[in-house]
Scaffold this motif. Sequence first.
Motif, PDB file in Angstrom:
ATOM      1  N   ALA A  93      66.390  74.075  38.851  1.00  0.00           N
ATOM      2  CA  ALA A  93      65.851  74.989  39.866  1.00  0.00           C
ATOM      3  C   ALA A  93      64.601  75.687  39.323  1.00  0.00           C
ATOM      4  O   ALA A  93      64.574  76.113  38.173  1.00  0.00           O
ATOM      5  N   THR A  94      63.569  75.766  40.151  1.00  0.00           N
ATOM      6  CA  THR A  94      62.339  76.473  39.799  1.00  0.00           C
ATOM      7  C   THR A  94      61.978  77.395  40.957  1.00  0.00           C
ATOM      8  O   THR A  94      62.415  77.158  42.092  1.00  0.00           O
ATOM      9  N   PRO A  95      61.144  78.430  40.701  1.00  0.00           N
ATOM     10  CA  PRO A  95      60.763  79.337  41.794  1.00  0.00           C
ATOM     11  C   PRO A  95      59.882  78.683  42.862  1.00  0.00           C
ATOM     12  O   PRO A  95      59.624  79.286  43.894  1.00  0.00           O
ATOM     13  N   ALA A  96      59.433  77.471  42.623  1.00  0.00           N
ATOM     14  CA  ALA A  96      58.631  76.742  43.607  1.00  0.00           C
ATOM     15  C   ALA A  96      59.521  76.357  44.789  1.00  0.00           C
ATOM     16  O   ALA A  96      60.743  76.484  44.723  1.00  0.00           O
ATOM     17  N   PRO A  97      58.924  75.876  45.889  1.00  0.00           N
ATOM     18  CA  PRO A  97      59.766  75.431  47.012  1.00  0.00           C
ATOM     19  C   PRO A  97      60.754  74.376  46.544  1.00  0.00           C
ATOM     20  O   PRO A  97      60.422  73.617  45.647  1.00  0.00           O
ATOM     21  N   PRO A  98      61.955  74.315  47.089  1.00  0.00           N
ATOM     22  CA  PRO A  98      62.476  75.058  48.235  1.00  0.00           C
ATOM     23  C   PRO A  98      63.035  76.434  47.886  1.00  0.00           C
ATOM     24  O   PRO A  98      63.253  77.241  48.772  1.00  0.00           O
ATOM     25  N   VAL A  99      63.260  76.726  46.612  1.00  0.00           N
ATOM     26  CA  VAL A  99      63.881  78.006  46.244  1.00  0.00           C
ATOM     27  C   VAL A  99      63.021  79.184  46.684  1.00  0.00           C
ATOM     28  O   VAL A  99      63.496  80.122  47.323  1.00  0.00           O
ATOM     29  N   GLY A 100      61.731  79.142  46.373  1.00  0.00           N
ATOM     30  CA  GLY A 100      60.829  80.248  46.693  1.00  0.00           C
ATOM     31  C   GLY A 100      60.710  80.513  48.177  1.00  0.00           C
ATOM     32  O   GLY A 100      60.723  81.668  48.616  1.00  0.00           O
ATOM     33  N   THR A 101      60.609  79.458  48.972  1.00  0.00           N
ATOM     34  CA  THR A 101      60.436  79.639  50.414  1.00  0.00           C
ATOM     35  C   THR A 101      61.700  80.141  51.096  1.00  0.00           C
ATOM     36  O   THR A 101      61.625  80.836  52.097  1.00  0.00           O
ATOM     37  N   HIS A 113      63.662  87.313  51.200  1.00  0.00           N
ATOM     38  CA  HIS A 113      64.768  88.264  51.084  1.00  0.00           C
ATOM     39  C   HIS A 113      64.595  89.207  49.904  1.00  0.00           C
ATOM     40  O   HIS A 113      65.435  90.075  49.680  1.00  0.00           O
ATOM     41  N   GLY A 114      63.518  89.022  49.134  1.00  0.00           N
ATOM     42  CA  GLY A 114      63.163  89.965  48.087  1.00  0.00           C
ATOM     43  C   GLY A 114      63.969  89.898  46.809  1.00  0.00           C
ATOM     44  O   GLY A 114      63.954  90.834  46.024  1.00  0.00           O
ATOM     45  N   ILE A 115      64.671  88.785  46.562  1.00  0.00           N
ATOM     46  CA  ILE A 115      65.416  88.721  45.303  1.00  0.00           C
ATOM     47  C   ILE A 115      64.517  88.153  44.204  1.00  0.00           C
ATOM     48  O   ILE A 115      63.521  87.489  44.472  1.00  0.00           O
ATOM     49  N   ASN A 116      64.881  88.421  42.962  1.00  0.00           N
ATOM     50  CA  ASN A 116      64.113  87.956  41.815  1.00  0.00           C
ATOM     51  C   ASN A 116      64.337  86.451  41.648  1.00  0.00           C
ATOM     52  O   ASN A 116      65.425  86.017  41.255  1.00  0.00           O
ATOM     53  N   LEU A 117      63.301  85.640  41.927  1.00  0.00           N
ATOM     54  CA  LEU A 117      63.437  84.186  41.892  1.00  0.00           C
ATOM     55  C   LEU A 117      63.697  83.672  40.480  1.00  0.00           C
ATOM     56  O   LEU A 117      64.507  82.761  40.289  1.00  0.00           O
ATOM     57  N   GLN A 118      63.010  84.248  39.480  1.00  0.00           N
ATOM     58  CA  GLN A 118      63.214  83.834  38.091  1.00  0.00           C
ATOM     59  C   GLN A 118      64.661  84.054  37.680  1.00  0.00           C
ATOM     60  O   GLN A 118      65.262  83.221  37.016  1.00  0.00           O
ATOM     61  N   ASP A 119      65.191  85.196  38.058  1.00  0.00           N
ATOM     62  CA  ASP A 119      66.569  85.546  37.709  1.00  0.00           C
ATOM     63  C   ASP A 119      67.544  84.555  38.351  1.00  0.00           C
ATOM     64  O   ASP A 119      68.469  84.057  37.694  1.00  0.00           O
TER      65      ASP A 119
END
Length: 142
Positions: free
Chosen positions: A18-26, A31-37
């Motif tokens: 999993a990376t902060p790039a799409p689809p995770v980031g989008t 919803h404002g959660i920490n993507l890195q976390d």
Amino acid sequence: MAKKVKTILKLQLQAGAATPAPPVGTVLGPHGINLQDFCKQFNDATQAMKGDTVPAEITIFEDRSFKFVLKTPPAAALLKKAAGIEKGAANPLTAKVGKVSKADIRAIAEKKLPDLNTDDLDAAERIIRGTARNMGIEVSDS
């Protein structure tokens, strides 16, 4: 006191990738959660399942904290891996793209049992057989 739930989302991601790039980031970004976390926690939790697609049910709370529950990989993905194929048949009625054994069906059913809507292993096997049939995968008796 229980936290107030803002939303519940479902994502299917590659285990340990999993990376902060799409689809995770989008999906999670608005919803404002920490993507890195999230990515770090997800990758740590799925390290042992490398190569599988892992569904996750993510509960996001009002205070922007989150928790997630990992599910078992989709039956179709497990069947494709067992049959050694890239994808199912376009027309499963006429084309057969692979074969799996009864033992493969039983192993997949045992793995999927916690996420299926049955507690009976025989019923779980029938569900997996139906998925295989709909993908154009034959089940051999050996």
